[in-house]
Design an enzyme around this catalytic site. Structure first.
Site, PDB file in Angstrom:
ATOM      1  N   CYS A 157       0.807  -1.232   0.000  1.00 41.77           N
ATOM      2  CA  CYS A 157       0.000   0.000   0.000  1.00 41.77           C
ATOM      3  C   CYS A 157       0.837   1.277   0.000  1.00 41.77           C
ATOM      4  O   CYS A 157       0.294   2.361  -0.148  1.00 41.77           O
ATOM      5  CB  CYS A 157      -0.930   0.008   1.220  1.00 41.77           C
ATOM      6  SG  CYS A 157      -0.007   0.042   2.776  1.00 41.77           S
ATOM      7  N   ASP A 212       2.339   2.607   2.521  1.00 40.44           N
ATOM      8  CA  ASP A 212       2.353   3.289   3.823  1.00 40.44           C
ATOM      9  C   ASP A 212       3.654   3.003   4.563  1.00 40.44           C
ATOM     10  O   ASP A 212       4.390   2.082   4.204  1.00 40.44           O
ATOM     11  CB  ASP A 212       1.139   2.861   4.658  1.00 40.44           C
ATOM     12  CG  ASP A 212      -0.144   3.407   4.066  1.00 40.44           C
ATOM     13  OD1 ASP A 212      -0.082   4.473   3.443  1.00 40.44           O
ATOM     14  OD2 ASP A 212      -1.192   2.771   4.220  1.00 40.44           O
ATOM     15  N   CYS A 270      -2.881   2.960   7.936  1.00 40.39           N
ATOM     16  CA  CYS A 270      -4.324   2.976   8.161  1.00 40.39           C
ATOM     17  C   CYS A 270      -4.651   2.587   9.617  1.00 40.39           C
ATOM     18  O   CYS A 270      -3.758   2.356  10.430  1.00 40.39           O
ATOM     19  CB  CYS A 270      -4.971   1.981   7.215  1.00 40.39           C
ATOM     20  SG  CYS A 270      -4.443   0.311   7.598  1.00 40.39           S
ATOM     21  N   CYS A 325      -1.090  -4.904   6.879  1.00 39.79           N
ATOM     22  CA  CYS A 325      -0.829  -3.723   7.719  1.00 39.79           C
ATOM     23  C   CYS A 325      -0.175  -4.161   9.026  1.00 39.79           C
ATOM     24  O   CYS A 325       0.666  -3.457   9.592  1.00 39.79           O
ATOM     25  CB  CYS A 325      -2.130  -2.982   8.021  1.00 39.79           C
ATOM     26  SG  CYS A 325      -3.188  -2.798   6.583  1.00 39.79           S
TER      27      CYS A 325
HETATM   28 FE1  FES Z   1      -1.402   0.653   4.329  1.00 38.53          FE
HETATM   29 FE2  FES Z   1      -2.930  -0.474   6.121  1.00 38.53          FE
HETATM   30  S1  FES Z   1      -3.460   0.003   4.081  1.00 38.53           S
HETATM   31  S2  FES Z   1      -0.874   0.097   6.329  1.00 38.53           S
END
Ligand code: FES
Length: 206
Positions: A34, A36, A61, A105
């Site tokens: 993702c 992140d 998230c 995540c």
């Molecule tokens: Fe990226 Fe959860 S969608 S850490």
């Protein structure tokens, strides 16, 4: 998306959030799935190797923030060896579960904790730099989660072969062509393995 009460509690009121200015170890990891990012800070007692303090910052998230919160709680006051045993499955279980498509995540948060511990151990000559082998590749593949099942691709037996020869990571996948996540999984494998300097090339067949 259905979240447990515990996930929501930790997301709304995360524990151990922030920065440790004079941290003994810092790690930042990004999720290939993702994009992140999480940064984790450790303060370790040099004699007992107990984690005295731990904080994290998340650009992820709700699931990621909740996992960061729970794993820092689980690791605080533990020895480095004990904290190394925390994995994404136990973190998710401690949160009373996560939706399957959100398991990556949890992997991101746990990976960051492991890297911070490893950085501390390398810096203090407690371990030697890992020599890349088949075991390293398999260990990384265990961190690739199929978004429909929330299980890793090794447990799901989606990997027919994994190896490392002459600087090349070789992976043969057994994922049916109708699986909508087939290409994403292959891409994620590449992104996971590209972080190792010793891996010059990655060959994936399906
Ligand atoms: Fe990226 Fe959860 S969608 S850490």
């Amino acid at each position: 998306m259905q979240y447990s009460k515990k996930v929501l509690d930790h997301f709304m009121h995360p524990h151990n959030i922030g920065e440790i200015k004079d941290a003994d170890s810092v790690a930042t990891e990004g999720s290939p799935a993702c994009g992140d990012q999480v940064t984790l800070f450790l303060k370790v007692n040099p004699d007992t190797k107990i984690i005295d303090d731990i904080k994290f910052q998340s650009y992820g998230c709700a699931s990621n923030i909740a996992t960061g919160s729970i794993i820092t709680e689980m690791a605080k006051g533990k020895s480095l060896d004990e904290a190394k045993k925390i994995d994404w499955k136990s973190a998710a279980a401690e949160l009373d579960g996560l939706p399957p498509q959100k398991m990556h995540c949890s992997v991101l948060a746990v990976d960051t904790l492991r890297t911070a511990i490893q950085n501390y151990e390398l810096k203090n000559n407690l371990i030697e730099k890992e020599v890349i082998s088949k075991t390293t590749i398999v260990k990384e593949l265990k961190n690739i989660i199929h978004p429909l099942s929330g299980e890793d691709i090794i447990s799901m037996k989606l990997v027919k072969y994994a190896g490392f020869e002459n600087g090349i990571a070789i992976i043969d996948l057994d994922i049916p062509s109708f699986d909508q996540y087939r290409d994403n999984i292959a891409e994620e494998i590449k992104e996971h393995l590209e972080k190792f300097e010793e891996i010059n090339d990655i060959k994936i067949t399906m």
